[in-house]
Design an enzyme around this catalytic site. Structure first.
Site, short mmCIF file in Angstrom:
data_model
loop_
_atom_site.label_atom_id
_atom_site.label_comp_id
_atom_site.label_asym_id
_atom_site.label_seq_id
_atom_site.Cartn_x
_atom_site.Cartn_y
_atom_site.Cartn_z
N HIS A 183 0.86 -1.18 0.00
CA HIS A 183 0.00 0.00 0.00
C HIS A 183 0.90 1.23 0.00
O HIS A 183 1.96 1.22 0.64
CB HIS A 183 -0.86 0.07 1.28
CG HIS A 183 -2.13 -0.70 1.23
ND1 HIS A 183 -2.62 -1.37 2.34
CD2 HIS A 183 -3.04 -0.90 0.24
CE1 HIS A 183 -3.77 -1.95 2.02
NE2 HIS A 183 -4.05 -1.69 0.76
N CYS A 279 -2.36 3.00 9.03
CA CYS A 279 -3.37 2.04 8.55
C CYS A 279 -4.57 1.98 9.48
O CYS A 279 -5.69 1.69 9.05
CB CYS A 279 -2.80 0.63 8.48
SG CYS A 279 -1.39 0.44 7.42
N1 ARG Z 1 -3.99 -7.00 6.45
C1 ARG Z 1 -4.33 -5.80 5.80
C2 ARG Z 1 -4.18 -5.95 4.31
O1 ARG Z 1 -3.32 -6.63 3.86
C3 ARG Z 1 -3.48 -4.68 6.29
C4 ARG Z 1 -3.91 -3.36 5.76
C5 ARG Z 1 -3.02 -2.25 6.14
N2 ARG Z 1 -3.55 -1.01 5.75
C6 ARG Z 1 -2.88 -0.05 5.14
N3 ARG Z 1 -3.49 1.07 4.89
N4 ARG Z 1 -1.67 -0.21 4.72
O2 ARG Z 1 -4.97 -5.43 3.57
#
Ligand code: ARG
Length: 708
Positions: A183, A279
């Site tokens: 991300h 996050c």
């Molecule tokens: N387990 C989640 C995923 O893989 C974690 C999300 C983390 N969020 C972020 N904005 N980076 O989607």
């Protein structure tokens, strides 16, 4: 139910004076229950619930001091709902709802939608196939008109155009290339005042350049790998403070020098799922970018249409296409697809390919054309021309040629490019397109640039498993198969000879060492050699053999070194130098036999291209390599077949000058060399793995028997 959010500040106002509103979700049902990013791998239910809750409450407490925190209800069955950054992208009272890549997280979409609607946001959805993961992948650069959007793992490149249209902001797509930073908010954190901390290695080259172009060096800091891996870029900016899991003293001092307070709050339990501070939060009162221009920003993603036909499933074209596109940072949509139903049927695919910049799209498109794609533009644009401003230099962005037949669109007509070869530019000479080497470009030449109005004809080869002989991609090596291949080559050669066509030979000294010289002479006599291309060595060894019966001091008839043989070759070089040239040495009777004697007698042209390791050299050897290349090219003109005999260096040189469609036979005892030389992405070439002397012997015999 109030339709208007109670305390959203609207769309204007200076960012740092406003108290941030943040959305969080209590971790009651948090856990690692599936693996959708590399952090989660091996961590299924490794989290300790009590510890996770304590850490979340720690973050919540810190943020409640610095900002106003709102909550969305936790739900069973959606363990990643805690990561509210992924709810959507908020700007003013608008939100673009996320549409997750993985089904596990798609289940969160209705909960987030409910919350936004109940809290008075105008909700927009992504089109059904377009994945988008909200503020996890879309971040405003403070005090700038830009919204940066990460793509490559979760969010689709196409989302950029939707955001651009809905929010009327300038979207800058950034290609993510390290799956640990899947991300954008894991490796990129814009801060109040236009500052930025980020981890450059998580981005492709183009994106790094985009970032550097838009954020002045004094305002950006590239974090260390250590900080990146402890999710330092996954920080919450509350205006005055930066809240994060951890930071090295180095990073802390950078942030302090920019005027931020640094607040660490441990979140290792959430790192297990690939998330940290940022996050776990979503800013709700995200203002419209202050510096946004009034005129509507252009769509960031451009696309073009291209079609492929043929046995594209069997011959690997389609999988190569699917490699080229993501490697170029692009994406595609299949508009039409008609797979061949039966073995012999051709398939057809029509694709819309997109890329994050005009440059990227053009580079990608050219690669697709070289794989045999046909451009499918509604209105075809003519080839673009730029006038060269310097001798020997092409304009930037010049179109670089392939070995395949190429056409360019000029004044409404497709014209075939002349003198096709690879690694050249196309010059319009009196309106006719011609390949020309960059060094031969002259100031004022009209050179084709870009990818418009260019069509490349890549042969649509048939499937691999046809019974009839064809010039094939894999090496022929067994004795029986060599004989079978020679049968066909001989037949082909004789046909070319009868029709007055040209057969050019490229040969290394191994031809002489392996006793192939006399057999090649037989072929010269038979009229199968139109020109011979080689280096200094093949001539030296042949002449040494003619004078002494040895090649590099080894008696070829008996296979043993002879006394004093080590000086034979330089003695011969000296003799030829005295004569002035090989031809003079033949005429004056110094040389009475051998391959070069035969070539001179039969008036067959040859060219010897020099190299750094040459002894002598012979007076005939061209040590000016530009001249040697020109002479090779001249002798190759109009060749229908080229036979390469154990000389990697000269054969590669020849390959570079040769268009597709010319039959190439490459013979080498080393399979890697034979295959490398024959590998031209087309079926015109046959690698033959065998002793070159033996090959010449059976070939000469076969040709003699054909002529009766
Ligand atoms: N387990 C989640 C995923 O893989 C974690 C999300 C983390 N969020 C972020 N904005 N980076 O989607």
């Amino acid at each position: 139910m109030s339709r208007k959010p109670k305390s959203l500040p609207g769309t204007a106002g200076p960012t740092n004076a406003t108290r941030h509103q943040i959305l969080m979700c209590p971790p009651d049902f948090y856990g690692v229950e599936y693996v959708i990013n590399p952090w989660m791998d091996g961590n299924i239910h490794r989290e300790v619930a009590t510890k996770a809750r304590r850490q979340w409450r720690g973050l919540h407490a810190v943020l409640s001091d610095l900002a106003e925190v709102k909550l969305v209800d936790p739900r069973k069955g959606v363990p990643d709902l805690v990561f509210t950054a992924n709810a959507g992208l908020v700007m003013g009272d608008q939100v673009i709802l996320s549409h997750f890549r993985h089904p596990e997280r798609q289940r969160e979409e209705p909960h987030f939608r409910d919350w936004f609607e109940k809290n008075g946001f105008k909700v927009t959805e992504m089109p059904s196939g377009t994945h988008f993961e909200g503020a996890g992948d879309a971040l405003f650069l403070r005090d700038s008109p830009y919204l940066f959007m990460g793509y490559g793992f979760r969010t689709a490149l196409e989302a950029a155009n939707v955001i651009n249209e809905v929010l009327q902001v300038e979207v800058v797509p950034l290609g993510l290339v390290d799956e640990r930073f899947y991300h954008l908010d894991t490796c990129f954190c814009p801060l109040t005042g236009g500052y930025l901390i980020y981890y450059p290695k998580a981005f492709d080259e183009r994106s790094r350049a985009e970032i550097e172009r838009r954020v002045p060096a004094a305002k950006r800091h590239a974090v260390s790998e250590r900080d990146a891996l402890s999710f330092a870029c996954n920080a919450v900016d509350t205006g005055a403070a930066v809240v994060l899991n951890d930071a090295t003293p180095e990073l802390e001092s950078v942030l302090k020098s920019w005027g931020f307070e640094v607040v660490r709050t441990p979140l290792d339990q959430f790192l297990l799922a690939g998330g940290a501070a940022k996050c776990l939060t979503l800013r709700l009162n995200e203002p419209r970018p202050t510096a946004a221009s009034r005129k509507a920003p252009a769509a960031p993603i451009l696309s073009r249409r291209v079609e492929f036909r043929g046995h594209i499933l069997d011959n690997g074209t389609l999988s190569r296409v699917m490699d080229v596109i993501p490697n170029a940072g692009g994406t595609y949509r299949v508009a039409e697809f008609a797979p061949g139903v039966r073995k012999d049927d051709e398939s057809r695919i029509l694709m819309e390919v997109s890329a994050p910049s005009e440059r990227a799209l053009e580079g990608m498109f050219l690669q697709l054309l070289a794989l045999g794609g046909n451009p499918q533009e509604e209105r075809l644009s003519s080839a673009q021309v730029v006038v060269a401003d310097l001798d020997g230099v092409a304009p930037e962005n010049f179109y670089s040629t392939t070995i395949y037949a190429t056409e360019v669109l000029i004044d409404g007509t497709w014209r075939r490019v002349e003198k096709q070869r690879m690694d050249a530019v196309v010059v319009l000479a009196e309106g006719r397109p011609v390949c020309r080497l960059i060094r031969d470009v002259r100031r004022g030449d009209r050179i084709i640039v870009g990818s418009d109005g260019i069509r490349i004809h890549v042969p649509r080869e048939a499937g691999e498993d046809q019974n009839e002989f064809k010039f094939m991609g894999s090496a022929v090596s067994s004795e029986r198969r060599v004989e079978a291949a020679v049968d066909h080559i001989a037949w082909e050669m004789d046909r070319i000879r009868q029709q007055g066509g040209r057969i050019v030979w490229v040969a290394g000294p191994v031809v002489i060492h392996t006793g192939g010289g006399p057999h090649l002479e037989r072929l010269v006599r038979g009229g199968y050699v139109s020109a011979l291309l080689g280096g200094n060595a093949i001539a030296v060894h042949d002449l040494e053999h003619a004078v002494y019966g040895t090649s590099l001091g080894v008696d070829l008839a008996r296979g043993v070194p002879v006394g004093g043989g080590h000086r034979h070759h330089i003695t011969v070089i000296n003799m030829i130098r005295r004569a002035g040239s090989i031809a003079r040495a033949v005429e004056t009777g110094v040389i009475k036999s051998g391959l070069f004697h035969r070539l001179v007698k039969s008036k067959i042209p040859y060219c010897l291209a020099g190299s750094i390791r040459d002894d002598g050299p012979l007076p005939d050897t061209l040590m000016d390599l530009v001249r040697a290349q020109e002479e090779y090219a001249r002798l190759l003109e109009g060749a229908e077949m080229i036979v390469m005999l154990s000389s990697m260096l000269h054969s590669i040189g020849v390959g570079n000058m040769t268009p597709a469609g010319v039959k190439i036979i490459s013979v080498d005892i080393n399979p890697a060399v034979a295959t490398k030389l024959a590998d031209r992405g087309s079926t015109d070439s046959t690698p033959i793995v065998t002793d070159v002397g033996l090959f010449l012997n059976i070939l000469a015999r076969k040709l003699e028997s054909l002529r009766g």
